[in-house]
Design a protein around this motif. Structure first.
Motif, mmCIF file in Angstrom:
data_model
loop_
_atom_site.group_PDB
_atom_site.id
_atom_site.type_symbol
_atom_site.label_atom_id
_atom_site.label_comp_id
_atom_site.label_asym_id
_atom_site.label_seq_id
_atom_site.Cartn_x
_atom_site.Cartn_y
_atom_site.Cartn_z
ATOM 1 N N PRO A 95 14.848 2.940 43.331
ATOM 2 C CA PRO A 95 15.718 2.939 44.509
ATOM 3 C C PRO A 95 16.031 4.322 45.054
ATOM 4 N N SER A 96 16.096 5.328 44.185
ATOM 5 C CA SER A 96 16.369 6.692 44.641
ATOM 6 C C SER A 96 15.106 7.432 45.072
ATOM 7 N N GLY A 97 13.934 6.872 44.765
ATOM 8 C CA GLY A 97 12.673 7.527 45.093
ATOM 9 C C GLY A 97 12.259 8.597 44.109
ATOM 10 N N SER A 98 12.959 8.724 42.989
ATOM 11 C CA SER A 98 12.661 9.792 42.034
ATOM 12 C C SER A 98 11.550 9.429 41.053
ATOM 13 N N ALA A 99 11.188 8.151 40.962
ATOM 14 C CA ALA A 99 10.159 7.728 40.008
ATOM 15 C C ALA A 99 9.273 6.664 40.631
ATOM 16 N N LEU A 100 8.053 6.597 40.143
ATOM 17 C CA LEU A 100 7.068 5.613 40.592
ATOM 18 C C LEU A 100 6.540 4.883 39.362
ATOM 19 N N ALA A 101 6.594 3.549 39.386
ATOM 20 C CA ALA A 101 6.019 2.731 38.315
ATOM 21 C C ALA A 101 4.777 2.034 38.838
ATOM 22 N N LEU A 102 3.790 1.828 37.975
ATOM 23 C CA LEU A 102 2.512 1.261 38.415
ATOM 24 C C LEU A 102 1.820 0.534 37.277
ATOM 25 N N LEU A 103 0.954 -0.419 37.654
ATOM 26 C CA LEU A 103 0.086 -1.104 36.701
ATOM 27 C C LEU A 103 -1.330 -0.574 36.882
ATOM 28 N N ALA A 104 -1.832 0.176 35.919
ATOM 29 C CA ALA A 104 -3.185 0.722 35.958
ATOM 30 C C ALA A 104 -4.107 -0.140 35.091
ATOM 31 N N GLY A 105 -5.432 0.076 35.271
ATOM 32 C CA GLY A 105 -6.387 -0.722 34.521
ATOM 33 C C GLY A 105 -6.143 -2.203 34.700
ATOM 34 N N PHE A 106 -5.826 -2.614 35.939
ATOM 35 C CA PHE A 106 -5.384 -3.984 36.186
ATOM 36 C C PHE A 106 -6.532 -4.964 36.035
ATOM 37 N N ARG A 107 -6.222 -6.089 35.362
ATOM 38 C CA ARG A 107 -7.196 -7.152 35.138
ATOM 39 C C ARG A 107 -6.695 -8.385 35.886
ATOM 40 N N PHE A 108 -7.430 -8.779 36.924
ATOM 41 C CA PHE A 108 -6.985 -9.860 37.779
ATOM 42 C C PHE A 108 -6.893 -11.185 37.032
ATOM 43 N N LYS A 109 -7.866 -11.482 36.180
ATOM 44 C CA LYS A 109 -7.853 -12.762 35.472
ATOM 45 C C LYS A 109 -6.651 -12.875 34.549
ATOM 46 N N ALA A 110 -6.313 -11.792 33.872
ATOM 47 C CA ALA A 110 -5.171 -11.793 32.960
ATOM 48 C C ALA A 110 -3.857 -11.575 33.692
ATOM 49 N N GLY A 111 -3.925 -11.007 34.910
ATOM 50 C CA GLY A 111 -2.710 -10.688 35.646
ATOM 51 C C GLY A 111 -1.885 -9.635 34.948
ATOM 52 N N ALA A 112 -2.544 -8.657 34.318
ATOM 53 C CA ALA A 112 -1.833 -7.660 33.521
ATOM 54 C C ALA A 112 -2.548 -6.321 33.600
ATOM 55 N N GLY A 113 -1.841 -5.278 33.209
ATOM 56 C CA GLY A 113 -2.413 -3.936 33.187
ATOM 57 C C GLY A 113 -1.523 -3.010 32.381
ATOM 58 N N GLU A 114 -1.888 -1.738 32.361
ATOM 59 C CA GLU A 114 -1.104 -0.727 31.652
ATOM 60 C C GLU A 114 0.049 -0.277 32.548
ATOM 61 N N LEU A 115 1.266 -0.278 32.021
ATOM 62 C CA LEU A 115 2.427 0.162 32.790
ATOM 63 C C LEU A 115 2.651 1.654 32.569
ATOM 64 N N TRP A 116 2.684 2.389 33.680
ATOM 65 C CA TRP A 116 2.945 3.829 33.658
ATOM 66 C C TRP A 116 4.121 4.128 34.570
ATOM 67 N N VAL A 117 4.807 5.236 34.295
ATOM 68 C CA VAL A 117 5.862 5.724 35.174
ATOM 69 C C VAL A 117 5.632 7.214 35.400
ATOM 70 N N ALA A 118 5.800 7.646 36.651
ATOM 71 C CA ALA A 118 5.590 9.050 37.011
ATOM 72 C C ALA A 118 6.794 9.549 37.786
#
Length: 514
Positions: A95-118
């Motif tokens: 909400p403050s714009g200070s961090a970004l979260a993302l799902l990398a290495g995303f697998r569509f069939k599993a609907g999952a990926g690696e969670l990272w924060v920057a």
């Protein structure tokens, strides 16, 4: 060479953009620009490609995610993740714009990926989970929660250590103040719903067999019980703030809480299970006294003052219904207009904007209308053939696209006072889209790029432009063959991020406008 940029055409000549303005954030074809709240950072995907999987929809891609924040050296963007999906919600700012979260290495069939924060201010991204299915920032503060391997975790701050909050979690939701979470087990595991304190991880089980749930602004929690064999209504219950148990208030297929006060809207499809429309009622809390509002209702919501607006007698085939208003204090429901396709409020909530279908030679045009919710004036038509509109932040002006020649990608852009005190002004022609700066002073306008069904040519102009030949010198070109996700970064519209897709100069730029 001097570039001429006429409002009448809004076409940008490639010869005028040999030297693009601003600095390069990253080389390559960018898309999906996402601006952080406050405009301090921007994230985007680079060189996204469709995965080698025929089961993935054609409009979904995977690409490398880059982040450019205010602390980035020379404005360059840094890669923070690979194989990130273009699907909505795959990467989000706090909400403050200070961090970004993302799902990398995303697998569509599993609907999952690696969670990272920057961190937006720079530094190496941090891996939080190997196999995350979902994640969400709290509406307030910096807390991040996610589900991985059936367990719910939280992160109180980017530098904090992750904490395990609960096992056997399938879905979750944050309370409005970010202090609690509602977590539900999978249906196959019984659908147990629990409330979890985000600080202490204290857990209270409140109901089993839950199929849907949502927090109210005041902290109440609404939930729906098990569905019947034909779908339709489920038992509707509410957990009051501070309570450990749910109390039933009726039956519904779906519901929505009021933004203020203690009430909710409940849609019942008991008479026609499986249908999208149903009987709409307003239920006062905590007593559960229901007031019927309308039949075959859809698209219902509260106004800021507590009135209820909804589409009654909705026709699924024409995708329109009768726009109706139910006063907050009770009283008869008032029909505002038939054949309404959709509606929104002005920023202050005092005026209602809605689109009406006007039949025309076997088809229909969309008319844009405005109604004063606070006064007794009759609704007023703004224009017909409308393809998109946006009020100014103060609610005084309205901008809209109409007079379109080849669908919504080539229209005239108009401006007029929302109260109807002056005639409309044509601001520009051949407009594919526009973005109004958050202070309402500048417009980012795009024109269709010749030979492309998606790419646009980009320029900007003052929001108070007159749309005349004499005003043409106020308009400035930026670039051709740009991704439509170009956006202003700051409140005043003096910084803009855009992605050029031309193969010879493909890059994402950050431009400082005069």
């Amino acid at each position: 060479m001097k570039c001429h940029f006429l409002l009448a055409s809004l076409l940008l000549a490639a010869s005028c953009t040999d030297k693009l303005p601003g600095r390069v954030l990253a080389q390559g074809q960018g898309r999906g620009l996402l601006v952080a709240p406050g405009g301090g950072a921007v994230a985007f995907l680079l060189d996204a490609r469709h995965p080698d999987d025929q089961g993935v929809p054609d409009d979904l891609y995977l690409g490398d995610l880059y982040l450019a924040g205010p602390g980035a050296q020379d404005g360059a963007a840094k890669k923070v993740g690979a194989s990130v999906s273009t699907a909505a919600g795959s990467f989000r700012f706090s909400p403050s714009g200070s961090a970004l979260a993302l799902l990398a290495g995303f697998r569509f069939k599993a609907g999952a990926g690696e969670l990272w924060v920057a961190k937006a201010l720079g530094g190496a991204p941090r891996k939080l989970a190997e196999d995350a299915q979902s994640f969400s920032f709290a509406p307030q503060g910096e807390r991040l929660a996610w589900v991985a391997g059936g367990r719910l975790f939280s992160l109180d701050a980017p530098n904090a250590e992750p904490r395990a909050l609960a096992d056997g979690v399938h879905t979750f939701a944050w309370s409005a103040d970010g202090t609690r979470l509602a977590a539900r087990a999978a249906a196959a595991a019984g659908g147990q719903l629990s409330i979890i304190d985000a600080s202490s991880a204290a857990k209270k089980a409140v109901a089993a067999g839950v199929t849907d749930f949502a927090f109210a602004p005041d902290g109440s929690l609404g939930l729906l019980g098990p569905a019947g064999p034909k779908g339709g209504d489920r038992a509707l219950s509410v957990v009051d703030p501070g309570s450990d148990s749910a109390h039933p208030i009726g039956n519904a297929t779906s519901f929505a809480f009021a933004p203020v006060g203690h009430a909710l809207l409940a849609l019942s499809t008991a008479s026609a299970p499986g249908e999208a429309t149903g009987e709409l009622a307003r239920i006062a809390l905590p007593g559960g006294q229901a007031q019927p509002l309308g039949a075959r209702a859809l698209d219902f919501r509260f106004t800021p003052s507590g009135d209820v607006l909804f589409l009654a007698r909705y026709d699924i085939r024409s995708r329109a219904g009768t726009l109706s208003l139910a006063p907050a204090g009770g009283g008869p429901v008032r029909a505002i207009a038939p054949r309404v396709q959709g509606f929104t409020f002005s920023p202050q909530g005092s005026r209602l904007l809605y689109l009406v279908q006007k039949p025309s030679r076997g088809d229909f045009k969309l008319e844009l209308w405005v109604a004063d919710l606070a006064g007794g004036a009759a609704p007023r038509k703004i224009d017909d053939g409308v393809y998109g509109y946006e009020p100014s932040p103060d609610g005084a002006l309205l901008y809209w696209k109409a007079r379109c020649s080849t669908g919504p990608r080539s229209c005239s852009l108009f401006r007029a006072p929302l109260d109807g005190s002056a005639a409309p002004v044509e601001v520009a022609r051949n407009v594919a889209g526009f973005d109004l700066s958050r202070d309402g002073q500048r417009l980012l306008v795009s024109a269709p790029h010749r030979g492309s069904a998606r790419n646009v040519d980009l320029g900007w102009l003052p929001a108070n432009a007159l749309g005349t030949e004499a005003d043409a010198d106020k308009v400035r070109p930026l670039a051709v063959e740009v991704d439509p996700s170009a956006r202003f970064l700051d409140d005043g519209g003096k910084r803009v991020a855009f992605a050029v897709l031309d193969l010879q100069r493909a890059a994402v730029y950050l431009a400082e406008l005069p």
